[in-house]
Design an enzyme around this catalytic site. Structure first.
Site, PDB file in Angstrom:
ATOM      1  N   GLN A  47       0.836  -1.203   0.000  1.00  0.00           N
ATOM      2  CA  GLN A  47       0.000   0.000   0.000  1.00  0.00           C
ATOM      3  C   GLN A  47       0.871   1.253   0.000  1.00  0.00           C
ATOM      4  O   GLN A  47       1.967   1.264   0.580  1.00  0.00           O
ATOM      5  CB  GLN A  47      -0.926   0.045   1.232  1.00  0.00           C
ATOM      6  CG  GLN A  47      -2.157  -0.808   1.152  1.00  0.00           C
ATOM      7  CD  GLN A  47      -1.910  -2.211   1.666  1.00  0.00           C
ATOM      8  OE1 GLN A  47      -0.992  -2.448   2.457  1.00  0.00           O
ATOM      9  NE2 GLN A  47      -2.716  -3.165   1.218  1.00  0.00           N
ATOM     10  N   CYS A  74      -6.640   0.695   6.985  1.00  0.00           N
ATOM     11  CA  CYS A  74      -5.525  -0.242   6.993  1.00  0.00           C
ATOM     12  C   CYS A  74      -4.927  -0.242   8.387  1.00  0.00           C
ATOM     13  O   CYS A  74      -4.313   0.741   8.810  1.00  0.00           O
ATOM     14  CB  CYS A  74      -4.471   0.123   5.953  1.00  0.00           C
ATOM     15  SG  CYS A  74      -3.072  -1.023   5.918  1.00  0.00           S
ATOM     16  N   ASN A  76      -2.425  -2.113   9.738  1.00  0.00           N
ATOM     17  CA  ASN A  76      -0.968  -2.108   9.806  1.00  0.00           C
ATOM     18  C   ASN A  76      -0.406  -0.733   9.475  1.00  0.00           C
ATOM     19  O   ASN A  76       0.548  -0.271  10.102  1.00  0.00           O
ATOM     20  CB  ASN A  76      -0.400  -3.159   8.840  1.00  0.00           C
ATOM     21  CG  ASN A  76      -0.678  -4.570   9.315  1.00  0.00           C
ATOM     22  OD1 ASN A  76      -0.677  -4.852  10.508  1.00  0.00           O
ATOM     23  ND2 ASN A  76      -0.905  -5.461   8.372  1.00  0.00           N
ATOM     24  N   HIS A 151     -15.047  -7.020   5.374  1.00  0.00           N
ATOM     25  CA  HIS A 151     -14.370  -8.301   5.527  1.00  0.00           C
ATOM     26  C   HIS A 151     -15.381  -9.432   5.609  1.00  0.00           C
ATOM     27  O   HIS A 151     -16.445  -9.296   6.233  1.00  0.00           O
ATOM     28  CB  HIS A 151     -13.527  -8.324   6.807  1.00  0.00           C
ATOM     29  CG  HIS A 151     -12.294  -7.495   6.721  1.00  0.00           C
ATOM     30  ND1 HIS A 151     -11.062  -8.008   6.390  1.00  0.00           N
ATOM     31  CD2 HIS A 151     -12.102  -6.164   6.911  1.00  0.00           C
ATOM     32  CE1 HIS A 151     -10.165  -7.044   6.382  1.00  0.00           C
ATOM     33  NE2 HIS A 151     -10.771  -5.904   6.692  1.00  0.00           N
ATOM     34  N   ASN A 182     -12.550  -8.062   1.525  1.00  0.00           N
ATOM     35  CA  ASN A 182     -11.349  -8.727   2.009  1.00  0.00           C
ATOM     36  C   ASN A 182     -11.733 -10.112   2.516  1.00  0.00           C
ATOM     37  O   ASN A 182     -12.736 -10.254   3.240  1.00  0.00           O
ATOM     38  CB  ASN A 182     -10.701  -7.920   3.126  1.00  0.00           C
ATOM     39  CG  ASN A 182     -10.259  -6.550   2.661  1.00  0.00           C
ATOM     40  OD1 ASN A 182      -9.258  -6.400   1.986  1.00  0.00           O
ATOM     41  ND2 ASN A 182     -11.031  -5.512   3.018  1.00  0.00           N
ATOM     42  N   GLU A 199      -6.314  -9.856   0.429  1.00  0.00           N
ATOM     43  CA  GLU A 199      -6.677  -8.458   0.615  1.00  0.00           C
ATOM     44  C   GLU A 199      -7.232  -7.868  -0.678  1.00  0.00           C
ATOM     45  O   GLU A 199      -6.624  -8.007  -1.751  1.00  0.00           O
ATOM     46  CB  GLU A 199      -5.459  -7.654   1.086  1.00  0.00           C
ATOM     47  CG  GLU A 199      -5.809  -6.269   1.571  1.00  0.00           C
ATOM     48  CD  GLU A 199      -4.688  -5.645   2.386  1.00  0.00           C
ATOM     49  OE1 GLU A 199      -4.837  -4.464   2.732  1.00  0.00           O
ATOM     50  OE2 GLU A 199      -3.682  -6.328   2.682  1.00  0.00           O
ATOM     51  N   ARG A 200      -8.364  -7.224  -0.554  1.00  0.00           N
ATOM     52  CA  ARG A 200      -9.017  -6.570  -1.689  1.00  0.00           C
ATOM     53  C   ARG A 200      -8.054  -5.602  -2.374  1.00  0.00           C
ATOM     54  O   ARG A 200      -7.543  -4.683  -1.758  1.00  0.00           O
ATOM     55  CB  ARG A 200     -10.255  -5.829  -1.163  1.00  0.00           C
ATOM     56  CG  ARG A 200     -11.040  -5.045  -2.179  1.00  0.00           C
ATOM     57  CD  ARG A 200     -12.173  -4.264  -1.525  1.00  0.00           C
ATOM     58  NE  ARG A 200     -11.716  -3.331  -0.507  1.00  0.00           N
ATOM     59  CZ  ARG A 200     -12.449  -2.341  -0.005  1.00  0.00           C
ATOM     60  NH1 ARG A 200     -13.692  -2.158  -0.417  1.00  0.00           N
ATOM     61  NH2 ARG A 200     -11.970  -1.537   0.916  1.00  0.00           N
ATOM     62  N   CYS A 208      -2.559  -8.398   7.709  1.00  0.00           N
ATOM     63  CA  CYS A 208      -3.643  -7.447   7.472  1.00  0.00           C
ATOM     64  C   CYS A 208      -4.232  -7.082   8.829  1.00  0.00           C
ATOM     65  O   CYS A 208      -4.884  -7.917   9.474  1.00  0.00           O
ATOM     66  CB  CYS A 208      -4.710  -8.053   6.555  1.00  0.00           C
ATOM     67  SG  CYS A 208      -6.117  -6.961   6.256  1.00  0.00           S
ATOM     68  N   GLY A 211      -7.978  -7.113   8.889  1.00  0.00           N
ATOM     69  CA  GLY A 211      -8.419  -8.504   8.834  1.00  0.00           C
ATOM     70  C   GLY A 211      -8.311  -9.183  10.189  1.00  0.00           C
ATOM     71  O   GLY A 211      -9.203  -9.945  10.589  1.00  0.00           O
TER      72      GLY A 211
END
Length: 268
Positions: A47, A74, A76, A151, A182, A199-200, A208, A211
């Protein structure tokens, strides 16, 4: 025009971080994002993250997948932003306001409250999101959770037996999910969760954060684990806390890899 960047990762989920809070960037197109994300001819990342001024929070975080598409959240990258910022902050994202803070283990992030309404995921038509009455080959009885992004979560007995590289893109693009989704496949063992994520817009990923949050919430709602719960992905482990009606708290590491500059016109 040379642009400074910081390369960071959270459990191997890696980012190009661009700080536009005090320096304006040229217009960012999907093609430029994809070119920068290319691991052979660009800098390479899962990303690309842009930090910008905000009139609603301390700053805004925009998130672009490696295919150039912008997404809402996101986890992370939120920890990476906490490390880069260096202190507690409220951050505006496409999925809402989150709160970040560096911690001894890396960073602690208040991801806000999850949503479970079918039209908040979103799903194409009304159904029970705790036990979706749908299946894809051997993957059955999923849950769906929105944690700033959508998700779907499958609990399985043998994680290694699932061909997520093949099934992930089929589920991600199924018309049931109008904004794509996702895809999380999880195995619960000893009160902890092992997780793999498609991941989408990015594909299989080492980690993720959203996720992990969504999967932990789904497992807690089903009574499969207790909070806090350890969620282990290929890149490492996150700790997730959640109880009904409360925000999700995610804690885990983030790492700065290196810093550099690039010529914008090379990727525009």
């Amino acid at each position: 025009m040379r642009i400074p960047f910081t390369k960071m990762h959270g459990l191997g989920n890696d980012f190009i971080m661009l700080d536009a809070r005090e320096q304006d960037l040229p217009d960012l197109t999907a093609a430029t994002v994809a070119a920068l994300a290319d691991r052979h001819t660009g800098i390479g990342c899962d990303q690309l993250i842009v930090l910008e001024p905000s009139n609603r929070a301390d700053f805004r975080m925009r998130i672009y997948n490696s295919d150039g598409g912008e997404v809402e959240a996101c986890g992370n990258a939120s920890r990476a932003a906490a490390l880069l910022h260096g202190r507690a902050a409220a951050v505006e994202t496409g999925g809402g306001i989150i709160n970040i803070c560096p911690s001894e283990s890396g960073a602690r992030v208040d991801m806000g409250q999850p949503r479970f309404e079918w039209d908040a995921i979103p799903i194409d038509y009304a159904m029970d999101t705790l036990h979706l009455p749908v299946s894809w080959e051997g993957l059955t009885d999923p849950s769906a959770v929105n944690v700033g992004n959508p998700h779907v979560i499958f609990f399985v007995e043998d994680l290694a037996a699932i061909d997520l590289a093949r099934l992930g893109p089929l589920i991600e693009t199924d018309p049931l999910f109008p904004q794509r989704v996702n895809v999380n496949v999880a195995q619960v063992s000893g009160g902890a969760i092992n997780l793999r994520v498609w991941e989408r817009g990015a594909g299989l990923t080492r980690a993720c954060g959203t996720g992990a949050c969504a999967t932990a919430v789904a497992a807690l709602r089903r009574g499969l684990v207790q909070s806090p719960v350890k969620v282990t992905l290929p890149g490492g482990t996150l700790t997730i806390e959640w109880s009904e009606g409360q925000s999700i708290i995610m804690e885990g590491p983030a790492t700065e890899s290196y810093r550099g500059t690039f010529e914008w016109s090379d990727y525009a």
